[in-house]
Design a protein around this motif. Structure first.
Motif, PDB file in Angstrom:
ATOM      1  N   GLY A   1      31.618 -10.349 -30.547  1.00 52.08           N
ATOM      2  CA  GLY A   1      32.025 -11.259 -29.466  1.00 52.08           C
ATOM      3  C   GLY A   1      33.201 -10.703 -28.678  1.00 52.08           C
ATOM      4  O   GLY A   1      33.218 -10.751 -27.440  1.00 52.08           O
ATOM      5  N   LEU A   2      34.171 -10.152 -29.381  1.00 51.25           N
ATOM      6  CA  LEU A   2      35.331  -9.572 -28.708  1.00 51.25           C
ATOM      7  C   LEU A   2      34.942  -8.313 -27.933  1.00 51.25           C
ATOM      8  O   LEU A   2      35.484  -8.046 -26.853  1.00 51.25           O
ATOM      9  CB  LEU A   2      36.440  -9.287 -29.707  1.00 51.25           C
ATOM     10  CG  LEU A   2      37.015 -10.534 -30.394  1.00 51.25           C
ATOM     11  CD1 LEU A   2      38.047 -10.145 -31.440  1.00 51.25           C
ATOM     12  CD2 LEU A   2      37.598 -11.505 -29.393  1.00 51.25           C
ATOM     13  N   ALA A   3      33.977  -7.546 -28.450  1.00 51.69           N
ATOM     14  CA  ALA A   3      33.490  -6.368 -27.723  1.00 51.69           C
ATOM     15  C   ALA A   3      32.757  -6.788 -26.453  1.00 51.69           C
ATOM     16  O   ALA A   3      32.930  -6.165 -25.396  1.00 51.69           O
ATOM     17  CB  ALA A   3      32.570  -5.543 -28.624  1.00 51.69           C
ATOM     18  N   VAL A   4      31.962  -7.852 -26.527  1.00 55.90           N
ATOM     19  CA  VAL A   4      31.282  -8.366 -25.331  1.00 55.90           C
ATOM     20  C   VAL A   4      32.312  -8.811 -24.299  1.00 55.90           C
ATOM     21  O   VAL A   4      32.147  -8.572 -23.093  1.00 55.90           O
ATOM     22  CB  VAL A   4      30.325  -9.527 -25.707  1.00 55.90           C
ATOM     23  CG1 VAL A   4      29.858 -10.293 -24.481  1.00 55.90           C
ATOM     24  CG2 VAL A   4      29.136  -8.988 -26.474  1.00 55.90           C
ATOM     25  N   MET A   5      33.387  -9.445 -24.758  1.00 52.32           N
ATOM     26  CA  MET A   5      34.453  -9.856 -23.848  1.00 52.32           C
ATOM     27  C   MET A   5      35.042  -8.646 -23.127  1.00 52.32           C
ATOM     28  O   MET A   5      35.206  -8.648 -21.909  1.00 52.32           O
ATOM     29  CB  MET A   5      35.555 -10.594 -24.610  1.00 52.32           C
ATOM     30  CG  MET A   5      36.742 -10.967 -23.745  1.00 52.32           C
ATOM     31  SD  MET A   5      38.195 -11.467 -24.685  1.00 52.32           S
ATOM     32  CE  MET A   5      38.738  -9.915 -25.363  1.00 52.32           C
ATOM     33  N   CYS A   6      35.361  -7.614 -23.876  1.00 48.83           N
ATOM     34  CA  CYS A   6      35.974  -6.415 -23.279  1.00 48.83           C
ATOM     35  C   CYS A   6      35.020  -5.709 -22.324  1.00 48.83           C
ATOM     36  O   CYS A   6      35.410  -5.344 -21.211  1.00 48.83           O
ATOM     37  CB  CYS A   6      36.427  -5.459 -24.380  1.00 48.83           C
ATOM     38  SG  CYS A   6      37.805  -6.096 -25.339  1.00 48.83           S
ATOM     39  N   VAL A   7      33.786  -5.512 -22.740  1.00 46.87           N
ATOM     40  CA  VAL A   7      32.813  -4.805 -21.897  1.00 46.87           C
ATOM     41  C   VAL A   7      32.474  -5.641 -20.657  1.00 46.87           C
ATOM     42  O   VAL A   7      32.396  -5.107 -19.544  1.00 46.87           O
ATOM     43  CB  VAL A   7      31.543  -4.458 -22.702  1.00 46.87           C
ATOM     44  CG1 VAL A   7      30.446  -3.931 -21.803  1.00 46.87           C
ATOM     45  CG2 VAL A   7      31.877  -3.440 -23.780  1.00 46.87           C
ATOM     46  N   GLY A   8      32.295  -6.953 -20.819  1.00 48.25           N
ATOM     47  CA  GLY A   8      32.011  -7.819 -19.673  1.00 48.25           C
ATOM     48  C   GLY A   8      33.164  -7.856 -18.688  1.00 48.25           C
ATOM     49  O   GLY A   8      32.959  -7.804 -17.472  1.00 48.25           O
ATOM     50  N   GLY A   9      34.384  -7.942 -19.190  1.00 45.11           N
ATOM     51  CA  GLY A   9      35.556  -7.928 -18.312  1.00 45.11           C
ATOM     52  C   GLY A   9      35.709  -6.608 -17.586  1.00 45.11           C
ATOM     53  O   GLY A   9      36.022  -6.567 -16.391  1.00 45.11           O
TER      54      GLY A   9
ATOM     55  N   VAL B   1      31.912 -15.943 -22.591  1.00 42.65           N
ATOM     56  CA  VAL B   1      31.075 -16.354 -23.727  1.00 42.65           C
ATOM     57  C   VAL B   1      31.407 -15.504 -24.959  1.00 42.65           C
ATOM     58  O   VAL B   1      31.542 -16.026 -26.069  1.00 42.65           O
ATOM     59  CB  VAL B   1      29.576 -16.258 -23.370  1.00 42.65           C
ATOM     60  CG1 VAL B   1      28.700 -16.373 -24.609  1.00 42.65           C
ATOM     61  CG2 VAL B   1      29.202 -17.342 -22.367  1.00 42.65           C
ATOM     62  N   GLY B   2      31.569 -14.198 -24.758  1.00 43.74           N
ATOM     63  CA  GLY B   2      31.952 -13.324 -25.874  1.00 43.74           C
ATOM     64  C   GLY B   2      33.308 -13.700 -26.440  1.00 43.74           C
ATOM     65  O   GLY B   2      33.505 -13.706 -27.668  1.00 43.74           O
ATOM     66  N   ALA B   3      34.253 -14.024 -25.558  1.00 42.41           N
ATOM     67  CA  ALA B   3      35.590 -14.417 -26.012  1.00 42.41           C
ATOM     68  C   ALA B   3      35.540 -15.717 -26.804  1.00 42.41           C
ATOM     69  O   ALA B   3      36.209 -15.845 -27.837  1.00 42.41           O
ATOM     70  CB  ALA B   3      36.529 -14.557 -24.812  1.00 42.41           C
TER      71      ALA B   3
END
Length: 136
Positions: free
Chosen positions: A21-29, A69-71
């Motif tokens: 989830g945190l990786a999705v946050m970083c990549v999405g941002g 959503v990832g965050a």
């Protein structure tokens, strides 16, 4: 992403979900940030008479939504399950890290709620008389 892979290798699905989830946050941002500077803004500009309307690229709003959503996923799982041994070993940070994750959860929820409620990216309308904004 490395933390998610490490968690999978250790057999901790919960830690893998948190890290994922945190990786999705970083990549999405990062993708939203990149799209902000690489996509031409001319497509989202409209000039009628003496007014110009600037709209936010919808792809940027979608990418920010994915990051939020990832965050929410990563931070909520961490806050709920941070007392478990498998999560503490992979994410050692104590009370400060837990507080930061709780703050991330709150901010991410507010951002996600705002994004869902607005249903469209914001706009800025410039006229000789002034400007108006619309974000919801």
């Amino acid at each position: 992403m490395v933390q998610a892979a490490t968690s999978v290798a250790r057999g901790s699905a919960l830690a893998a979900l948190i890290a994922g989830g945190l990786a999705v946050m970083c990549v999405g941002g990062l993708a939203a940030f990149t799209a902000t500077f690489t996509v031409s803004a001319a497509r989202y500009r409209e000039s009628v008479d003496s007014a110009t309307t600037l709209r936010v690229n919808p792809a940027i709003a979608v990418l920010y939504g994915i990051a939020l959503v990832g965050a929410v996923l990563g931070s909520s799982l961490y806050v709920i399950f941070s007392a478990r041994e498998s999560v503490r070993v992979l994410f050692s940070g104590g009370v400060v890290f837990r507080s930061l994750m709780a703050a991330l959860l709150g901010l991410s929820l507010l951002g996600l709620i705002g994004l869902v409620r607005s249903r469209e990216p914001g706009r800025l309308r410039l006229t000789p008389a002034g400007h108006t904004t619309r974000s919801s």
